[in-house]
Design a protein around this motif. Structure first.
Motif, mmCIF file in Angstrom:
data_model
loop_
_atom_site.group_PDB
_atom_site.id
_atom_site.type_symbol
_atom_site.label_atom_id
_atom_site.label_comp_id
_atom_site.label_asym_id
_atom_site.label_seq_id
_atom_site.Cartn_x
_atom_site.Cartn_y
_atom_site.Cartn_z
ATOM 1 N N UNK A 160 52.864 64.829 12.223
ATOM 2 C CA UNK A 160 52.979 64.175 13.548
ATOM 3 C C UNK A 160 51.491 63.287 13.834
ATOM 4 N N UNK A 161 51.550 62.252 14.292
ATOM 5 C CA UNK A 161 50.578 61.370 14.865
ATOM 6 C C UNK A 161 49.268 62.511 15.604
ATOM 7 N N UNK A 162 50.038 63.489 16.350
ATOM 8 C CA UNK A 162 48.909 64.320 16.986
ATOM 9 C C UNK A 162 48.128 65.110 15.881
ATOM 10 N N UNK A 163 48.442 64.959 14.584
ATOM 11 C CA UNK A 163 47.468 65.438 13.547
ATOM 12 C C UNK A 163 46.449 64.455 12.994
ATOM 13 N N UNK A 164 46.721 63.034 13.654
ATOM 14 C CA UNK A 164 45.766 62.009 13.330
ATOM 15 C C UNK A 164 44.616 61.693 14.332
ATOM 16 N N UNK A 165 45.440 61.984 15.570
ATOM 17 C CA UNK A 165 44.467 61.013 16.772
ATOM 18 C C UNK A 165 44.255 62.236 17.617
ATOM 19 N N UNK A 166 43.457 62.118 18.528
ATOM 20 C CA UNK A 166 43.307 63.232 19.807
ATOM 21 C C UNK A 166 44.465 62.985 20.695
ATOM 22 N N UNK A 167 45.488 63.597 20.397
ATOM 23 C CA UNK A 167 46.706 63.312 21.376
ATOM 24 C C UNK A 167 47.924 64.409 20.873
ATOM 25 N N UNK A 168 48.995 64.383 21.692
ATOM 26 C CA UNK A 168 50.037 65.501 21.123
ATOM 27 C C UNK A 168 50.316 66.358 22.400
ATOM 28 N N UNK A 171 46.842 71.081 22.326
ATOM 29 C CA UNK A 171 45.845 71.225 21.421
ATOM 30 C C UNK A 171 46.124 72.000 20.187
ATOM 31 N N UNK A 172 46.943 73.352 20.246
ATOM 32 C CA UNK A 172 47.341 74.037 19.170
ATOM 33 C C UNK A 172 48.364 73.336 18.573
ATOM 34 N N UNK A 173 49.127 72.352 19.097
ATOM 35 C CA UNK A 173 50.235 71.778 18.065
ATOM 36 C C UNK A 173 49.547 70.728 17.177
ATOM 37 N N UNK A 174 48.555 69.923 18.137
ATOM 38 C CA UNK A 174 48.069 68.619 17.433
ATOM 39 C C UNK A 174 47.060 69.482 16.056
ATOM 40 N N UNK A 175 46.404 70.479 16.566
ATOM 41 C CA UNK A 175 45.616 71.161 15.424
ATOM 42 C C UNK A 175 46.506 71.697 14.236
#
Ligand code: NAD
Length: 263
Positions: A160-168, A171-175
């Motif tokens: 996901x782009x949540x793994x590339x930018x501060x979004x998503x 926080x646990x999902x993006x991480x």
């Protein structure tokens, strides 16, 4: 060997076929393919000639329906976080087709938590999300690697782009997706030259998962250079491209209408 501009180019066995047989004779496992992105990847792969193992952890009827609608597919209910289930998926593909060429790690989960609501992002949420997106994906890949090596096969992770930018969505999902991106790169380094490993990082895609995210969809329309949310076909096209690109490994490719360059 073909010579172009002075550079030798090996002729790919996967790259020079017509669109409808780019995966002819190949076998793919697509986790979480009863709906959304995974379903479309299974359909696109089947159109390209692949035999497809369709999977989901819960939606049995939907998974069976996807498999039945494809020319050569088989559905297996399995939860990638349950001990023995990833190995069972691999065994089912081998029993039916005798080989595995492509693994698409699409199964994923999240919990929607606004990032500033730190009290809601307790460690149990982190554990539940990492269990699927990071640990389950790892175990699934490890189960398939011996057979992928035999076929000089490939892994495509759905990140996901949540793994590339501060979004998503939290926080646990993006991480977890950031961890998956790094898992992708590190595995690519050690599994070459036999196995290529890449990831697709979708932006906002219209699937059952995001059905009620209308405010986010509107924000994407405003901000993203391509002025729309994504369709499952946008992602499946890139998954097929990575699965059949013989000289690409260790890459995380955003499929997001340009959203990451606008954030
Ligand atoms: P979806 O809900 O339509 O599909 C999720 C699939 O994963 C379902 O088939 C479900 O059964 C399966 N699944 C969940 N947990 C599982 C488990 N433990 N074992 C086996 N299968 C499991 O959602 P989607 O939007 O198509 O999401 C698919 C992937 O795309 C996820 O990894 C998600 O993180 C990623 N993604 C989606 C978006 C988006 O906007 N929809 C954006 C970025 C990334």
């Amino acid at each position: 060997m073909v010579w172009e501009l002075g550079y030798p180019t090996a002729v790919s066995t996967l790259g020079n076929l017509s669109d409808n047989d780019r995966l002819a004779g190949r076998v793919a496992i697509v986790t979480g393919s009863s709906s959304g992105i995974g379903e479309e990847v299974a359909r696109r792969f089947a159109t390209a000639g692949a035999s497809v193992l369709v999977n989901s952890s819960r939606s049995v009827d939907a998974g069976l329906a996807v498999a039945e609608s494809l020319p050569d597919a088989h559905y297996v209910r399995a939860d990638i976080t349950v001990e023995g289930d990833p190995e069972r998926l691999v065994a089912a593909a081998l029993e039916r087709w005798g080989r595995i060429d492509v693994l698409v790690n699409n199964a994923g989960t999240t919990e929607v938590i606004p990032h500033h609501e730190l009290d809601r992002a307790g460690v149990e949420v982190w554990r539940r999300i990492f269990e699927v997106n990071v640990f389950g994906t790892w175990v699934m890949t490890m189960a398939a690697v011996p057979k992928l090596r035999e076929q000089r096969g490939t892994v495509v992770n759905i990140s996901s782009i949540a793994g590339l930018r501060a979004t998503g969505s939290s926080i646990p999902y993006a991480s977890s997706k950031a961890a998956l991106n790094h898992q992708t790169v590190l595995l690519a380094k050690v599994l070459g030259p036999e196995v290529r490993v890449n990831a697709v990082a979708p932006g906002l895609i219209d699937t059952p998962w995001t059905a009620d995210w209308d405010a986010v969809r509107e924000a994407v329309r405003q901000v993203a250079p391509l002025k729309r949310s994504g369709r499952v076909g946008d992602v499946a096209e890139m998954v097929l491209a990575l699965a059949t690109s013989s000289y690409v490994t260790g890459q995380v490719l955003a499929v997001d209408g340009g959203l990451t360059i606008a954030l």
